[in-house]
Design a protein around this motif. Structure first.
Motif, PDB file in Angstrom:
ATOM      1  N   GLU A 290       0.887  -1.142  -0.033  1.00 45.64           N
ATOM      2  CA  GLU A 290       0.101   0.185  -0.015  1.00 45.64           C
ATOM      3  C   GLU A 290       1.025   1.303  -0.084  1.00 45.64           C
ATOM      4  O   GLU A 290       0.727   2.202  -0.714  1.00 45.64           O
ATOM      5  N   LEU A 291       1.838   1.165   0.532  1.00 42.25           N
ATOM      6  CA  LEU A 291       2.642   2.469   0.852  1.00 42.25           C
ATOM      7  C   LEU A 291       3.618   2.678  -0.276  1.00 42.25           C
ATOM      8  O   LEU A 291       3.601   3.776  -0.862  1.00 42.25           O
ATOM      9  N   LEU A 292       3.914   1.574  -0.946  1.00 42.78           N
ATOM     10  CA  LEU A 292       4.483   1.736  -2.313  1.00 42.78           C
ATOM     11  C   LEU A 292       3.554   2.451  -3.531  1.00 42.78           C
ATOM     12  O   LEU A 292       4.227   3.169  -4.224  1.00 42.78           O
ATOM     13  N   ALA A 293       2.359   1.931  -3.368  1.00 44.87           N
ATOM     14  CA  ALA A 293       1.375   2.534  -4.354  1.00 44.87           C
ATOM     15  C   ALA A 293       1.216   4.149  -4.050  1.00 44.87           C
ATOM     16  O   ALA A 293       1.036   4.677  -5.052  1.00 44.87           O
ATOM     17  N   ILE A 294       1.514   4.532  -2.814  1.00 47.69           N
ATOM     18  CA  ILE A 294       1.218   5.726  -2.593  1.00 47.69           C
ATOM     19  C   ILE A 294       2.653   6.676  -2.844  1.00 47.69           C
ATOM     20  O   ILE A 294       2.554   7.708  -3.448  1.00 47.69           O
ATOM     21  N   THR A 295       3.794   6.131  -2.505  1.00 46.56           N
ATOM     22  CA  THR A 295       4.989   6.920  -2.756  1.00 46.56           C
ATOM     23  C   THR A 295       6.190   6.439  -3.505  1.00 46.56           C
ATOM     24  O   THR A 295       6.769   7.189  -4.389  1.00 46.56           O
ATOM     25  N   ASP A 296       6.024   5.210  -3.860  1.00 41.68           N
ATOM     26  CA  ASP A 296       7.238   4.404  -4.922  1.00 41.68           C
ATOM     27  C   ASP A 296       8.385   4.851  -4.423  1.00 41.68           C
ATOM     28  O   ASP A 296       9.302   5.076  -5.275  1.00 41.68           O
ATOM     29  N   SER A 297       8.831   4.924  -3.230  1.00 40.30           N
ATOM     30  CA  SER A 297      10.053   5.155  -2.471  1.00 40.30           C
ATOM     31  C   SER A 297      10.979   4.169  -2.442  1.00 40.30           C
ATOM     32  O   SER A 297      10.637   2.904  -2.154  1.00 40.30           O
ATOM     33  N   PRO A 298      12.361   4.291  -2.973  1.00 35.83           N
ATOM     34  CA  PRO A 298      13.227   3.242  -3.058  1.00 35.83           C
ATOM     35  C   PRO A 298      13.392   2.691  -1.422  1.00 35.83           C
ATOM     36  O   PRO A 298      13.798   1.646  -1.294  1.00 35.83           O
ATOM     37  N   VAL A 299      13.273   3.593  -0.599  1.00 34.36           N
ATOM     38  CA  VAL A 299      13.549   3.441   0.830  1.00 34.36           C
ATOM     39  C   VAL A 299      12.392   2.399   1.304  1.00 34.36           C
ATOM     40  O   VAL A 299      12.684   1.473   1.990  1.00 34.36           O
ATOM     41  N   VAL A 300      11.242   2.548   0.893  1.00 39.42           N
ATOM     42  CA  VAL A 300      10.279   1.579   1.261  1.00 39.42           C
ATOM     43  C   VAL A 300      10.464   0.518   0.320  1.00 39.42           C
ATOM     44  O   VAL A 300      10.153  -0.794   1.105  1.00 39.42           O
ATOM     45  N   ARG A 301      11.056   0.467  -0.819  1.00 36.25           N
ATOM     46  CA  ARG A 301      11.242  -0.944  -1.410  1.00 36.25           C
ATOM     47  C   ARG A 301      12.434  -1.816  -0.544  1.00 36.25           C
ATOM     48  O   ARG A 301      12.045  -2.957  -0.423  1.00 36.25           O
ATOM     49  N   LEU A 302      13.037  -1.091  -0.154  1.00 34.19           N
ATOM     50  CA  LEU A 302      14.205  -1.668   0.766  1.00 34.19           C
ATOM     51  C   LEU A 302      13.578  -2.276   2.051  1.00 34.19           C
ATOM     52  O   LEU A 302      13.974  -3.479   2.259  1.00 34.19           O
ATOM     53  N   ASN A 303      12.817  -1.813   2.741  1.00 38.96           N
ATOM     54  CA  ASN A 303      12.339  -2.165   3.776  1.00 38.96           C
ATOM     55  C   ASN A 303      11.170  -3.307   3.420  1.00 38.96           C
ATOM     56  O   ASN A 303      11.069  -4.076   4.214  1.00 38.96           O
ATOM     57  N   ARG A 304      10.635  -3.167   2.411  1.00 38.48           N
ATOM     58  CA  ARG A 304       9.527  -4.082   2.043  1.00 38.48           C
ATOM     59  C   ARG A 304      10.282  -5.433   1.761  1.00 38.48           C
ATOM     60  O   ARG A 304       9.972  -6.569   2.031  1.00 38.48           O
ATOM     61  N   ALA A 305      11.574  -5.370   1.057  1.00 36.96           N
ATOM     62  CA  ALA A 305      12.528  -6.535   0.871  1.00 36.96           C
ATOM     63  C   ALA A 305      12.792  -7.454   2.111  1.00 36.96           C
ATOM     64  O   ALA A 305      12.882  -8.458   2.287  1.00 36.96           O
ATOM     65  N   VAL A 306      13.056  -6.410   3.008  1.00 36.81           N
ATOM     66  CA  VAL A 306      13.460  -7.368   4.413  1.00 36.81           C
ATOM     67  C   VAL A 306      12.141  -7.884   4.956  1.00 36.81           C
ATOM     68  O   VAL A 306      12.359  -9.002   5.568  1.00 36.81           O
ATOM     69  N   ALA A 307      10.990  -7.275   4.904  1.00 37.44           N
ATOM     70  CA  ALA A 307       9.794  -7.789   5.343  1.00 37.44           C
ATOM     71  C   ALA A 307       9.562  -8.994   4.677  1.00 37.44           C
ATOM     72  O   ALA A 307       9.147 -10.093   5.216  1.00 37.44           O
TER      73      ALA A 307
END
Length: 379
Positions: A290-307
């Motif tokens: 959901e957060l990626l759909a809003i921001t498309d942030s590379p930091v969010v992508r990084l944290n998502r990979a860990v999750a």
């Protein structure tokens, strides 16, 4: 004179002077001078209406400043008699100042400093100590910011998202210096939440509270950094967590999802788990989507990979991490953690040491070096 009283009086006083025609820099200076007179006079002779007293004295100070500079006296008198210029009815003075201090004309650092000064009621020395810079340096930064706002009207439309970014920057300055900027950011965000019904403001407040609730467990007795997975969860502030969850639920009920609400939802899932093993990683990944759909942030992508690694295994997490730009902060540290979980201890130790060289602060660097040393000694 109590610090809380000063904080409540300053924003309305600055706003009142600006509505009468003062530019922001002159208004702020005049209010500061009036506060000095209040410190000298109020203990022995407190005014019946402190707010009116401060505005009156500050306005006189502003007029004196103009006169001393050989300004146009006729214009001063005309301005003093004019009503507020186009101010929307019912708009709170503090909210106007939030928008002004978070002007896109300012750099993020200048916007944060000005917010703390004008709305937080902090002295230049307090702000300088919080940022670990000389007082003269901070004074120059604040003066430069006020000059940049010289031609901006107080009643001009502002961007609430810019205000929220500034407040989050204040919060993320962390816990260094003699002033607790995280507590100050929470105080200011609470104030803003009382002035607007926007759910993202409540989302940001919930996010701050959830992170703040874990504060005492983030470092050990020796000052060492303790990562989330290793924190003593019995030290988390459960009352603050409960408050944050109520605020977040209220924000989500508006059905206007934003990035701060999504981040707070992720933080709430971490706070809800009694142990690392009980963490609902599948739902956390869903919130990251959901957060990626809003921001498309590379930091969010990084944290998502860990999750993803926690939910589906390190191999899947490493595949997701491979799609993230390696220049993103903490990318190397995340790679080290995932390689360790995958059983490649040699590679993980090397990456931890490499990540330590890129660390943004001493505590993080020392933690990563200890991780590298731990893996090397276990081989």
């Amino acid at each position: 004179m109590q610090e809380e009283v000063v904080r409540d009086l300053v924003p309305p006083a600055i706003s009142a002077l600006c509505r009468r025609g003062a530019d922001f820099a002159s208004a702020e200076d005049a209010v500061q001078e009036a506060l000095l007179k209040a410190l000298a006079n109020w203990p022995d002779s407190p005014p019946r209406d402190p707010q009116a007293w401060l505005i009156t004295v500050a306005w006189r100070q502003f007029l004196d400043q103009l006169k001393s500079a050989d300004a146009r006296n006729a214009r001063e008198l005309r301005l003093a008699q004019q009503p507020a210029p186009g101010t929307p009815p019912g708009t709170d003075d503090s909210l106007r100042l939030y928008f002004l201090c978070a002007s896109p004309a300012l750099t993020p650092a200048s916007a944060v400093a000005l917010t703390l000064r004008a709305i937080g009621g902090l002295t230049t020395k307090q702000i300088a100590d919080a940022y670990l810079v000389p007082e003269a340096t901070m004074a120059q930064r604040i003066s430069r910011a006020k000059r940049q706002l010289g031609g901006i009207r107080l009643d001009a439309a502002g961007d609430l998202r810019t205000v929220l970014r500034v407040l989050y920057l204040v919060f993320n300055e962390g816990y260094s210096g003699s002033l607790d900027l995280t507590a100050e950011a929470i105080r200011l965000t609470r104030q803003l939440a009382s002035l607007t019904s926007d759910p993202e403001v409540r989302g940001l407040l919930a996010l701050m509270l959830l992170h703040h609730a874990r504060r005492s467990s983030r470092t050990g007795p020796d000052g060492r950094l303790v990562p989330l997975r290793s924190q003593d969860r019995t030290r988390w502030d459960t009352e603050t967590i409960a408050e944050a969850v109520v605020i977040l639920q209220d924000a989500l009920a508006a059905d206007q999802l934003g990035e701060y609400q999504a981040q707070a939802a992720i933080a709430a899932l971490h706070a809800d788990a009694r142990t690392v093993e009980e963490t609902d990683w599948v739902q956390i990944v869903s919130w990251y989507d959901e957060l990626l759909a809003i921001t498309d942030s590379p930091v969010v992508r990084l944290n998502r990979a860990v999750a993803v690694a926690e939910a589906d295994g390190p191999a899947v997490g490493l595949a997701a991490l491979a799609e993230v730009d390696p220049s993103v902060p903490r990318h190397t540290a995340a790679a080290a953690y995932l390689h360790e979980n995958a059983g490649d201890l040699t590679r993980a130790a090397h990456l931890y040491a490499e990540a330590a060289q890129k660390a943004g602060n001493t505590k993080e660097r020392d933690h990563l070096l200890r991780e590298a040393a731990r893996l090397r000694s276990s081989r």
